[in-house]
Motif scaffolding. Structure first.
Motif, PDB file in Angstrom:
ATOM      1  N   THR A 250       0.844  -1.194   0.000  1.00 54.64           N
ATOM      2  CA  THR A 250       0.000   0.000   0.000  1.00 54.64           C
ATOM      3  C   THR A 250       0.883   1.248   0.000  1.00 54.64           C
ATOM      4  O   THR A 250       1.715   1.397   0.902  1.00 54.64           O
ATOM      5  CB  THR A 250      -0.888   0.034   1.259  1.00 54.64           C
ATOM      6  OG1 THR A 250      -1.697  -1.142   1.289  1.00 54.64           O
ATOM      7  CG2 THR A 250      -1.767   1.265   1.274  1.00 54.64           C
ATOM      8  N   PRO A 251       0.750   2.134  -0.983  1.00 53.38           N
ATOM      9  CA  PRO A 251       1.492   3.398  -0.906  1.00 53.38           C
ATOM     10  C   PRO A 251       1.173   4.096   0.415  1.00 53.38           C
ATOM     11  O   PRO A 251       0.006   4.308   0.754  1.00 53.38           O
ATOM     12  CB  PRO A 251       0.969   4.189  -2.110  1.00 53.38           C
ATOM     13  CG  PRO A 251       0.554   3.127  -3.093  1.00 53.38           C
ATOM     14  CD  PRO A 251      -0.021   2.023  -2.246  1.00 53.38           C
ATOM     15  N   LEU A 252       2.198   4.432   1.161  1.00 47.78           N
ATOM     16  CA  LEU A 252       1.993   4.931   2.527  1.00 47.78           C
ATOM     17  C   LEU A 252       1.206   6.225   2.558  1.00 47.78           C
ATOM     18  O   LEU A 252       0.428   6.474   3.489  1.00 47.78           O
ATOM     19  CB  LEU A 252       3.342   5.103   3.214  1.00 47.78           C
ATOM     20  CG  LEU A 252       4.123   3.811   3.463  1.00 47.78           C
ATOM     21  CD1 LEU A 252       5.480   4.110   4.084  1.00 47.78           C
ATOM     22  CD2 LEU A 252       3.335   2.851   4.348  1.00 47.78           C
ATOM     23  N   GLU A 253       1.372   7.060   1.533  1.00 44.44           N
ATOM     24  CA  GLU A 253       0.671   8.340   1.537  1.00 44.44           C
ATOM     25  C   GLU A 253      -0.816   8.206   1.210  1.00 44.44           C
ATOM     26  O   GLU A 253      -1.538   9.186   1.267  1.00 44.44           O
ATOM     27  CB  GLU A 253       1.353   9.301   0.570  1.00 44.44           C
ATOM     28  CG  GLU A 253       2.723   9.753   1.078  1.00 44.44           C
ATOM     29  CD  GLU A 253       3.445  10.656   0.113  1.00 44.44           C
ATOM     30  OE1 GLU A 253       3.390  11.881   0.294  1.00 44.44           O
ATOM     31  OE2 GLU A 253       4.071  10.121  -0.829  1.00 44.44           O
TER      32      GLU A 253
ATOM     33  N   ASP B 292       3.529  12.331   9.556  1.00 46.40           N
ATOM     34  CA  ASP B 292       3.220  11.384  10.630  1.00 46.40           C
ATOM     35  C   ASP B 292       4.380  10.421  10.855  1.00 46.40           C
ATOM     36  O   ASP B 292       4.557   9.905  11.968  1.00 46.40           O
ATOM     37  CB  ASP B 292       1.960  10.577  10.283  1.00 46.40           C
ATOM     38  CG  ASP B 292       0.699  11.431  10.261  1.00 46.40           C
ATOM     39  OD1 ASP B 292       0.672  12.444  10.985  1.00 46.40           O
ATOM     40  OD2 ASP B 292      -0.233  11.089   9.514  1.00 46.40           O
ATOM     41  N   LEU B 293       5.145  10.148   9.814  1.00 47.01           N
ATOM     42  CA  LEU B 293       6.283   9.223   9.907  1.00 47.01           C
ATOM     43  C   LEU B 293       7.573   9.945  10.298  1.00 47.01           C
ATOM     44  O   LEU B 293       8.604   9.296  10.453  1.00 47.01           O
ATOM     45  CB  LEU B 293       6.492   8.526   8.560  1.00 47.01           C
ATOM     46  CG  LEU B 293       5.332   7.668   8.038  1.00 47.01           C
ATOM     47  CD1 LEU B 293       5.610   7.213   6.616  1.00 47.01           C
ATOM     48  CD2 LEU B 293       5.080   6.475   8.947  1.00 47.01           C
ATOM     49  N   GLY B 294       7.516  11.259  10.446  1.00 47.93           N
ATOM     50  CA  GLY B 294       8.740  12.003  10.706  1.00 47.93           C
ATOM     51  C   GLY B 294       9.744  11.808   9.589  1.00 47.93           C
ATOM     52  O   GLY B 294      10.946  11.693   9.824  1.00 47.93           O
ATOM     53  N   PHE B 295       9.249  11.795   8.350  1.00 48.60           N
ATOM     54  CA  PHE B 295      10.068  11.386   7.212  1.00 48.60           C
ATOM     55  C   PHE B 295      11.254  12.316   6.992  1.00 48.60           C
ATOM     56  O   PHE B 295      12.333  11.878   6.579  1.00 48.60           O
ATOM     57  CB  PHE B 295       9.197  11.334   5.952  1.00 48.60           C
ATOM     58  CG  PHE B 295       9.816  10.595   4.798  1.00 48.60           C
ATOM     59  CD1 PHE B 295       9.913   9.215   4.818  1.00 48.60           C
ATOM     60  CD2 PHE B 295      10.310  11.282   3.702  1.00 48.60           C
ATOM     61  CE1 PHE B 295      10.485   8.521   3.753  1.00 48.60           C
ATOM     62  CE2 PHE B 295      10.885  10.597   2.638  1.00 48.60           C
ATOM     63  CZ  PHE B 295      10.968   9.216   2.665  1.00 48.60           C
ATOM     64  N   ASP B 296      11.093  13.597   7.273  1.00 50.55           N
ATOM     65  CA  ASP B 296      12.178  14.548   7.048  1.00 50.55           C
ATOM     66  C   ASP B 296      13.394  14.257   7.920  1.00 50.55           C
ATOM     67  O   ASP B 296      14.507  14.672   7.593  1.00 50.55           O
ATOM     68  CB  ASP B 296      11.694  15.977   7.310  1.00 50.55           C
ATOM     69  CG  ASP B 296      10.772  16.489   6.212  1.00 50.55           C
ATOM     70  OD1 ASP B 296      10.740  15.858   5.141  1.00 50.55           O
ATOM     71  OD2 ASP B 296      10.099  17.516   6.427  1.00 50.55           O
ATOM     72  N   ASP B 297      13.188  13.556   9.020  1.00 46.24           N
ATOM     73  CA  ASP B 297      14.287  13.236   9.934  1.00 46.24           C
ATOM     74  C   ASP B 297      15.085  12.024   9.463  1.00 46.24           C
ATOM     75  O   ASP B 297      16.185  11.771   9.941  1.00 46.24           O
ATOM     76  CB  ASP B 297      13.731  12.992  11.349  1.00 46.24           C
ATOM     77  CG  ASP B 297      14.822  12.758  12.384  1.00 46.24           C
ATOM     78  OD1 ASP B 297      15.868  13.438  12.314  1.00 46.24           O
ATOM     79  OD2 ASP B 297      14.639  11.885  13.261  1.00 46.24           O
TER      80      ASP B 297
ATOM     81  N   VAL C  29       9.112   2.339   4.587  1.00 50.12           N
ATOM     82  CA  VAL C  29       9.928   3.328   5.278  1.00 50.12           C
ATOM     83  C   VAL C  29      10.953   2.586   6.127  1.00 50.12           C
ATOM     84  O   VAL C  29      10.658   1.558   6.727  1.00 50.12           O
ATOM     85  CB  VAL C  29       9.044   4.262   6.138  1.00 50.12           C
ATOM     86  CG1 VAL C  29       8.289   3.504   7.211  1.00 50.12           C
ATOM     87  CG2 VAL C  29       9.850   5.388   6.752  1.00 50.12           C
ATOM     88  N   MET C  30      12.189   3.086   6.155  1.00 49.26           N
ATOM     89  CA  MET C  30      13.270   2.383   6.823  1.00 49.26           C
ATOM     90  C   MET C  30      13.038   2.276   8.333  1.00 49.26           C
ATOM     91  O   MET C  30      12.496   3.185   8.967  1.00 49.26           O
ATOM     92  CB  MET C  30      14.600   3.083   6.569  1.00 49.26           C
ATOM     93  CG  MET C  30      15.022   3.105   5.109  1.00 49.26           C
ATOM     94  SD  MET C  30      15.122   1.470   4.335  1.00 49.26           S
ATOM     95  CE  MET C  30      16.582   0.806   5.152  1.00 49.26           C
ATOM     96  N   ILE C  31      13.478   1.147   8.884  1.00 49.31           N
ATOM     97  CA  ILE C  31      13.466   0.959  10.339  1.00 49.31           C
ATOM     98  C   ILE C  31      14.830   0.442  10.810  1.00 49.31           C
ATOM     99  O   ILE C  31      14.991   0.066  11.955  1.00 49.31           O
ATOM    100  CB  ILE C  31      12.364  -0.030  10.774  1.00 49.31           C
ATOM    101  CG1 ILE C  31      12.523  -1.372  10.062  1.00 49.31           C
ATOM    102  CG2 ILE C  31      10.979   0.560  10.556  1.00 49.31           C
ATOM    103  CD1 ILE C  31      11.671  -2.485  10.643  1.00 49.31           C
TER     104      ILE C  31
ATOM    105  N   ALA D  47       4.074   4.403  12.267  1.00 54.51           N
ATOM    106  CA  ALA D  47       4.337   5.786  12.684  1.00 54.51           C
ATOM    107  C   ALA D  47       4.780   5.840  14.144  1.00 54.51           C
ATOM    108  O   ALA D  47       5.671   6.612  14.508  1.00 54.51           O
ATOM    109  CB  ALA D  47       3.083   6.641  12.478  1.00 54.51           C
ATOM    110  N   TRP D  48       4.172   5.017  14.978  1.00 48.74           N
ATOM    111  CA  TRP D  48       4.538   5.002  16.398  1.00 48.74           C
ATOM    112  C   TRP D  48       5.975   4.527  16.586  1.00 48.74           C
ATOM    113  O   TRP D  48       6.733   5.087  17.360  1.00 48.74           O
ATOM    114  CB  TRP D  48       3.568   4.106  17.164  1.00 48.74           C
ATOM    115  CG  TRP D  48       3.693   4.203  18.659  1.00 48.74           C
ATOM    116  CD1 TRP D  48       3.204   5.182  19.471  1.00 48.74           C
ATOM    117  CD2 TRP D  48       4.358   3.267  19.513  1.00 48.74           C
ATOM    118  NE1 TRP D  48       3.518   4.917  20.793  1.00 48.74           N
ATOM    119  CE2 TRP D  48       4.228   3.749  20.842  1.00 48.74           C
ATOM    120  CE3 TRP D  48       5.041   2.082  19.296  1.00 48.74           C
ATOM    121  CZ2 TRP D  48       4.759   3.068  21.939  1.00 48.74           C
ATOM    122  CZ3 TRP D  48       5.585   1.414  20.383  1.00 48.74           C
ATOM    123  CH2 TRP D  48       5.435   1.903  21.690  1.00 48.74           C
ATOM    124  N   LEU D  49       6.365   3.495  15.814  1.00 45.75           N
ATOM    125  CA  LEU D  49       7.744   2.998  15.906  1.00 45.75           C
ATOM    126  C   LEU D  49       8.750   4.020  15.388  1.00 45.75           C
ATOM    127  O   LEU D  49       9.913   4.011  15.775  1.00 45.75           O
ATOM    128  CB  LEU D  49       7.891   1.695  15.124  1.00 45.75           C
ATOM    129  CG  LEU D  49       7.261   0.456  15.743  1.00 45.75           C
ATOM    130  CD1 LEU D  49       7.291  -0.709  14.765  1.00 45.75           C
ATOM    131  CD2 LEU D  49       7.966   0.075  17.032  1.00 45.75           C
TER     132      LEU D  49
END
Length: 498
Positions: free
Chosen positions: A134-137, A144-149, A167-169, A366-368
C-alpha cells in the motif's frame, strides 16, 4: 389532511449521515432508516455510530506486525503493551526466519487474506513486493512518519513506480571498524612504515585496505587482517568492490545494466573487482574464508581475532558492547576504504495491500518511527536489538542512541563517521527492481564459485550475466528497462552517480 412534522436541523444532519453510513453488515440500511423514523434520526445516529465504532475496533483493531526473527524481537514484545496504551490498538509481533523473508512474505502478499498488516522487508525486494504493498501516503502523511528526519539516502529507498511503499526501520551502511590498539600501536606503526613506505592508519583506498589486511594477518598469533562475508550476503561485499572500483575509474559507479538491460559485469572492472574480493579472503581465517557466515564473521571480530572489519554498522555496535566483546575498549569507527558510501541491506516496513487494517498498520509504523521508540530500539544492548540508526536525530544525539558507549567516546566517533558517510556526494543504494532477488542470487552463487576456486573471475561473471539475461527475459525486457531507468533517474536526480 395530514400535516407532516418538520424535522429539526439536527435530525436532518443525522438522516443525511445515516443514509450514507457503511453498516459493515451489522444492520441493513433499510432497517437503519426505519429505526431513525421510529426513534429519531439523531438518537439512532448516536447509537449506531457507537456500535459500528466498537465493532470496527473488535474486528480490525488488532494489528499484526511481521518481523524477521532476530535478536531485536524481544524488545518489540515490550513495545506491545505500550503501543496499546498509547493508541488503544492491540499489536501482535510475529516472527519468520531471516532466510525465508522473501518467499514467505511474497506468498502472504499474494493471498486473499493478509498474514500481516505491516511487515519488514529488505529494500531490494521492493520491486517484487511493490505491486502488493500500500502506498503509505494513501493511508497517512509523511509528517506522521517524521520522514524529514530520516537520513537522505534512506529516503530514496522503498519506492515502486515512484510511490513510497515502505519506510526504513534499520539503517545499514558499510563502515570500517578498526582495532585502535593495533592501528595506533607505536611498534606496529613503525613496522608497517618500514614495510610499505607510508604511515599506518585507517585505510582510505583499496591499496591501503589490502596492505593493512596483509600486514595484520598472522595465523601463528591467531590474528587476521580482515573479515568479509563469503556466503549468503556475499553479494553486498562483491558489489562494494565493484562500486568502489568504478568510482576509482571515473565511470558511473554501480550502473549494473546498459540502456537495454544488458548486464555490465564481464568487463575489466568486473574482473578486477572479483579478483580483489577473492584476494581479501587470503587475509581471513582459512578454515572459514571459503564460506564465512555473517554471524561468525562478527563473532571472530568480537573475540579479538581480526584487526579490521569493513562491514555493516552492526559490527561496531556489537564490538563496543563489553558484555559480548573482548575488544570493546579497543575499537574505532572509520569511513569505508572507498570513495563511495555503500548502503546495502537494511530493513524497511510496509503495509500489505490485502490488510484489513491499513490505518492500524500505519499507526503502528508511525509510532515505531517516533524518536522515543526509535531511539530505544537502537539503544538497547546488542543482545536485545540489532537495529542500526536511520534517523538524523539518532546521529545528532549519540549519547541517547548509544547510552552504553557514550562515556568511552565511541558514540560520538560512530555518529561523526556515520553523518559524514550519509552526506557523501557519492552513494550507492541497492537496486530494487522486479527480479532483484534472482539477480542477487546469481551474484551469490557465482562469487562463491570464484572464491573457492571452482571458477575463474571471467567464468563466474559470464555465468552471472547469462542468468541475469534469463531473469530479464522472464520478467519482460521492456518492463525491466522501465523499472531500472526509474531507479537510475532517482539516483542521478539526487546528485549521485556523477
Amino acid at each position: 389532511m395530514i400535516r407532516l412534522k418538520k424535522r429539526s436541523a439536527v435530525d436532518e444532519f443525522a438522516l443525511d449521515h445515516l443514509s450514507g453510513m457503511d453498516t459493515g453488515g451489522l444492520i441493513s440500511r433499510r432497517e437503519l432508516l426505519r429505526r431513525s423514523t421510529a426513534f429519531g434520526a439523531a438518537a439512532t445516529l448516536g447509537t449506531f455510530t457507537g456500535v459500528l465504532r466498537a465493532g470496527a475496533q473488535t474486528a480490525g483493531g488488532k494489528v499484526t506486525v511481521g518481523l524477521d526473527s532476530g535478536a531485536y524481537t524481544p524488545i518489540l514484545q515490550v513495545f506491545a503493551p505500550e503501543f496499546r496504551e498509547a493508541t488503544g490498538l492491540e499489536v501482535e509481533f510475529v516472527s519468520y526466519p531471516l532466510g525465508n523473508m522473501y518467499d514467505q512474505n511474497l506468498l502472504a502478499l499474494r493471498q486473499g487474506e493478509a498474514r500481516f498488516d505491516a511487515f519488514d522487508f529488505w529494500p531490494n525486494f521492493t520491486g517484487d513486493f511493490g505491486p502488493f504493498l500500500t502506498p503509505l501516503e494513501e493511508v497517512g502523511t509523511l509528517a506522521d512518519l517524521g520522514f524529514d528526519d530520516i537520513a537522505k539516502p534512506f529516503q530514496l529507498l522503498n519506492r515502486y513506480e515512484n510511490k513510497l511503499v515502505g519506510v526504513m526501520i534499520d539503517g545499514d551502511m558499510f563502515v570500517n571498524t578498526i582495532r585502535s590498539d593495533l592501528f595506533e600501536s607505536g611498534s606496529e606503526m613503525e613496522a608497517f612504515k618500514a614495510k610499505y613506505g607510508y604511515d599506518l592508519a585507517a585505510p582510505t583506498n583499496w591499496q591501503q585496505y589490502r596492505n593493512s589486511a596483509e600486514f595484520f594477518t598472522r595465523p601463528d598469533q591467531n590474528l587476521y587482517g580482515a573479515v568479509e562475508v563469503t556466503n549468503f550476503f556475499v553479494y553486498a561485499f562483491f558489489i562494494n568492490q565493484l562500486v568502489q572500483l568504478g568510482a576509482e575509474k571515473g565511470v558511473r559507479y554501480g550502473d549494473l545494466f546498459d540502456e537495454q538491460m544488458k548486464p555490465k559485469l564481464l568487463n575489466e572492472i568486473g574482473i578486477e573487482a572479483l579478483n580483489r574480493y577473492r584476494e581479501v579472503t587470503a587475509f581471513m581465517p582459512q578454515d572459514l574464508a571459503a564460506s564465512m557466515p555473517w554471524d561468525v564473521g562478527r563473532q571472530i571480530f568480537f573475540e579479538g581475532r581480526v584487526a579490521q572489519a569493513n562491514w555493516w554498522t552492526d559490527m561496531p555496535k556489537g564490538a563496543a558492547d563489553p558484555s559480548i566483546s573482548q575488544v570493546a575498549k579497543k575499537i574505532k569507527v572509520a569511513k569505508s576504504w572507498g570513495d563511495v558510501t555503500v548502503l546495502p541491506y537494511g530493513r524497511a516496513m510496509g503495509i500489505a495491500s490485502n490488510s484489513q487494517n491499513k490505518e492500524g498498520a500505519f499507526r503502528a509504523i508511525a509510532w515505531l518511527q517516533q524518536s522515543a521508540q526509535a531511539n530505544r530500539w537502537v539503544a538497547e544492548t546488542f543482545a536485545q536489538s540489532l537495529m542500526d540508526p536511520w534517523r538524523m536525530s539518532m546521529f545528532n544525539d549519540p549519547a541517547s542512541t548509544f547510552p552504553l558507549q557514550s562515556e568511552s567516546g565511541f558514540a560520538d566517533n560512530f555518529a561523526e563517521v556515520s553523518k559524514a558517510a550519509l552526506s557523501n556526494p557519492k552513494a550507492y543504494l541497492d537496486i530494487s527492481i522486479p527480479g532483484t532477488n534472482r539477480y542477487l542470487g546469481a551474484i551469490i552463487q557465482h562469487t562463491q564459485r570464484a572464491v573457492t576456486g571452482q571458477a575463474t573471475a571471467e567464468e563466474a561473471l559470464g555465468a552471472m550475466e547469462a542468468e541475469w539475461e534469463e531473469t530479464t527475459e522472464t520478467f519482460g525486457r521492456d518492463r525491466q528497462i522501465g523499472h531500472y531507468q526509474e531507479y537510475v533517474q532517482r539516483m542521478v536526480a539526487e546528485g549521485y552517480w556523477s
